[in-house]
Design an enzyme around this catalytic site. Sequence first.
Site, PDB file in Angstrom:
ATOM      1  N   HIS A 308       0.856  -1.189   0.000  1.00  0.00           N
ATOM      2  CA  HIS A 308       0.000   0.000   0.000  1.00  0.00           C
ATOM      3  C   HIS A 308       0.886   1.231   0.000  1.00  0.00           C
ATOM      4  O   HIS A 308       1.950   1.223   0.625  1.00  0.00           O
ATOM      5  CB  HIS A 308      -0.897   0.007   1.250  1.00  0.00           C
ATOM      6  N   ASP A 365      -7.907  -5.349  -0.048  1.00  0.00           N
ATOM      7  CA  ASP A 365      -8.455  -6.190  -1.126  1.00  0.00           C
ATOM      8  C   ASP A 365      -8.122  -7.661  -0.992  1.00  0.00           C
ATOM      9  O   ASP A 365      -8.643  -8.477  -1.753  1.00  0.00           O
ATOM     10  CB  ASP A 365      -7.909  -5.697  -2.483  1.00  0.00           C
TER      11      ASP A 365
HETATM   12  N1  ACO Z   1       4.286  -7.616  -4.850  1.00  0.00           N
HETATM   13  C1  ACO Z   1       5.638  -7.592  -5.000  1.00  0.00           C
HETATM   14  N2  ACO Z   1       6.404  -6.489  -4.835  1.00  0.00           N
HETATM   15  C2  ACO Z   1       5.773  -5.345  -4.522  1.00  0.00           C
HETATM   16  C3  ACO Z   1       4.374  -5.279  -4.340  1.00  0.00           C
HETATM   17  C4  ACO Z   1       3.631  -6.472  -4.525  1.00  0.00           C
HETATM   18  N3  ACO Z   1       2.287  -6.481  -4.381  1.00  0.00           N
HETATM   19  N4  ACO Z   1       4.004  -4.021  -4.020  1.00  0.00           N
HETATM   20  C5  ACO Z   1       5.145  -3.318  -3.996  1.00  0.00           C
HETATM   21  N5  ACO Z   1       6.213  -4.101  -4.290  1.00  0.00           N
HETATM   22  C6  ACO Z   1       7.632  -3.725  -4.296  1.00  0.00           C
HETATM   23  C7  ACO Z   1       8.004  -2.931  -5.550  1.00  0.00           C
HETATM   24  O1  ACO Z   1       8.455  -3.783  -6.586  1.00  0.00           O
HETATM   25  C8  ACO Z   1       9.072  -2.023  -5.019  1.00  0.00           C
HETATM   26  O2  ACO Z   1      10.258  -2.805  -4.902  1.00  0.00           O
HETATM   27  P1  ACO Z   1      11.708  -2.100  -5.168  1.00  0.00           P
HETATM   28  O3  ACO Z   1      11.833  -1.076  -4.072  1.00  0.00           O
HETATM   29  O4  ACO Z   1      12.675  -3.201  -5.089  1.00  0.00           O
HETATM   30  O5  ACO Z   1      11.605  -1.481  -6.529  1.00  0.00           O
HETATM   31  C9  ACO Z   1       8.623  -1.694  -3.594  1.00  0.00           C
HETATM   32  O6  ACO Z   1       7.830  -2.816  -3.188  1.00  0.00           O
HETATM   33  C10 ACO Z   1       7.793  -0.413  -3.487  1.00  0.00           C
HETATM   34  O7  ACO Z   1       6.722  -0.488  -4.420  1.00  0.00           O
HETATM   35  P2  ACO Z   1       6.082   0.778  -5.161  1.00  0.00           P
HETATM   36  O8  ACO Z   1       5.466   0.329  -6.436  1.00  0.00           O
HETATM   37  O9  ACO Z   1       7.107   1.868  -5.229  1.00  0.00           O
HETATM   38  O10 ACO Z   1       4.982   1.197  -4.119  1.00  0.00           O
HETATM   39  P3  ACO Z   1       3.750   2.156  -4.416  1.00  0.00           P
HETATM   40  O11 ACO Z   1       3.476   2.842  -3.141  1.00  0.00           O
HETATM   41  O12 ACO Z   1       4.014   3.016  -5.614  1.00  0.00           O
HETATM   42  O13 ACO Z   1       2.584   1.160  -4.812  1.00  0.00           O
HETATM   43  C11 ACO Z   1       0.781  -0.347  -4.656  1.00  0.00           C
HETATM   44  C12 ACO Z   1       1.581   0.744  -3.946  1.00  0.00           C
HETATM   45  C13 ACO Z   1       0.341   0.164  -6.044  1.00  0.00           C
HETATM   46  C14 ACO Z   1      -0.462  -0.658  -3.860  1.00  0.00           C
HETATM   47  C15 ACO Z   1       1.674  -1.595  -4.803  1.00  0.00           C
HETATM   48  O14 ACO Z   1       2.023  -2.095  -3.529  1.00  0.00           O
HETATM   49  C16 ACO Z   1       1.002  -2.696  -5.629  1.00  0.00           C
HETATM   50  O15 ACO Z   1       1.109  -2.682  -6.861  1.00  0.00           O
HETATM   51  N6  ACO Z   1       0.311  -3.660  -4.947  1.00  0.00           N
HETATM   52  C17 ACO Z   1      -0.429  -4.671  -5.659  1.00  0.00           C
HETATM   53  C18 ACO Z   1      -1.745  -4.108  -6.162  1.00  0.00           C
HETATM   54  C19 ACO Z   1      -2.742  -3.903  -5.032  1.00  0.00           C
HETATM   55  O16 ACO Z   1      -2.940  -4.756  -4.196  1.00  0.00           O
HETATM   56  N7  ACO Z   1      -3.410  -2.757  -5.066  1.00  0.00           N
HETATM   57  C20 ACO Z   1      -4.458  -2.397  -4.089  1.00  0.00           C
HETATM   58  C21 ACO Z   1      -3.963  -1.343  -3.174  1.00  0.00           C
HETATM   59  S1  ACO Z   1      -5.150  -0.939  -1.952  1.00  0.00           S
HETATM   60  C22 ACO Z   1      -6.261   0.050  -2.772  1.00  0.00           C
HETATM   61  O17 ACO Z   1      -5.972   0.812  -3.622  1.00  0.00           O
HETATM   62  C23 ACO Z   1      -7.607  -0.096  -2.418  1.00  0.00           C
END
Ligand code: ACO
Length: 432
Positions: A308, A365
Amino acid sequence: MPNNTAQLTIDNITYQLPIVESTAGERAIDIRGLLRETGFITLDSGFMNTGSCLSQITFLDGEKGILKYRGYDIAVLAEKCSFVEVAYLLLTGELPNQSELEQFQHDMTRYSLIHEDMIHFFDHFPPKAAPMSILSSMIGTLHDFYPEMDLDQDPYGGITTTTARLLSKARTIAAFSYKKNMGHPLVYPRGDIGYCANFLHMMFDRPNLPYELNPVLVSALNKLLILHADHEQNCSTSTVRLVGSAGVRLYPSISAGVSALWGPLHGGANAAVMKMLERILADGKDYEKYISMAKDPNSGYRLTGFGHRVYKTYDPRATIIKKTCHEVLNTSKISDPLLEVALKLEELVSNDEYFIERNLYPNVDFYSGIIYRAMGIPTNMFTVMFALGRLPGWIAHWQEMNQDKDSSRIGRPRQVYNGIVERPFKEIVDRY
Ligand code: ACO
């Protein structure tokens, strides 16, 4: 030197920037005068560190896992309130007393039908139209069927006929889109049951097969909608505010919010989680394969339902949803293999260094889809369920934005241009 300021030094000149303190003690540097004073803008793609407004609706502490609506803890509201009470709270700032609640419920019943001409629209969507595209279009269209009243024509401070109509009719639109998709006759709302019970009734009642309301499922739906009701300046809420800031009325602004929520990185994640769990199950529960793929930066694959932007600990909503998920499956005596897959995946992820280092925990979710499945709601409706829950939050933010002179300025971010600055023009014959 004044106390409540930050200093910014550029080219040996020091500027004082005011510090704004939140009622919860957080501090922010106010850069609104920066451009005028210094000629500089700030760059913050993805708004990782930018407060877009002052807001009194929801407080969120992502480090400590705290979420409050209007000062009330989310766990207390989910335990003790109905979704309609929480909607009232978000919209007006106060929980309703008995007569206010009755009036609001009465309005929700009164406005629950949609204009019969709108019903014809359902016949002209393709049979497999996405329920989110139907919801977004139909909410936008409400603007043409029902006059939108101004906030000053407001009977209870925060709730107008426009607002009650939207909350109530969106539920009817969602249920009708399911019925049309199934080819079943439409079931109209009842006047004698509450918001959540009515939704399940409209979804599942059939002329030859009456639907028996199950209080455990009604209560679970109530909790889910409360837990989704607001989440401060997320992608869809910011969209509602941004669209609304151009002077757009409520219904089309909310329609834009529905579209923003649809994305798999936002509200679309609940449906994507089910697909992921089904895939792991079909793949012989090869958890390591999916975890390794998620850890490989070149795969582009992520474990949906984890991570998140704001929570760096367990999402407090996920804690309640996980508990509710167990309650629903136990009391309904449903055994869902996807719950077992979800629990095992969470256990493996919570012990994996990659996820620990990045603070990746289950989000709202991750478990919600398993509850919706137990209710009989199809996967393509999951994000619609999220939208129904989020409506009061979107409306409250749209209202707050319109009432606050500062945040109702048209939203207009800046950019740092990194394209070609100047090129000599060539006639078409000389271009290549
Ligand atoms: N699985 C694996 N790795 C992940 C995940 C994941 N679900 N989420 C983040 N990471 C990793 C990224 O690859 C990144 O790694 P790095 O630092 O080595 O490059 C690090 O964690 C940070 O991730 P960001 O993408 O920079 O985090 P951001 O805050 O931009 O994204 C998000 C948040 C979009 C929710 C992300 O965690 C994600 O894509 N999760 C999966 C989709 C999801 O469940 N979305 C629902 C969110 S809740 C809502 O909106 C209601």
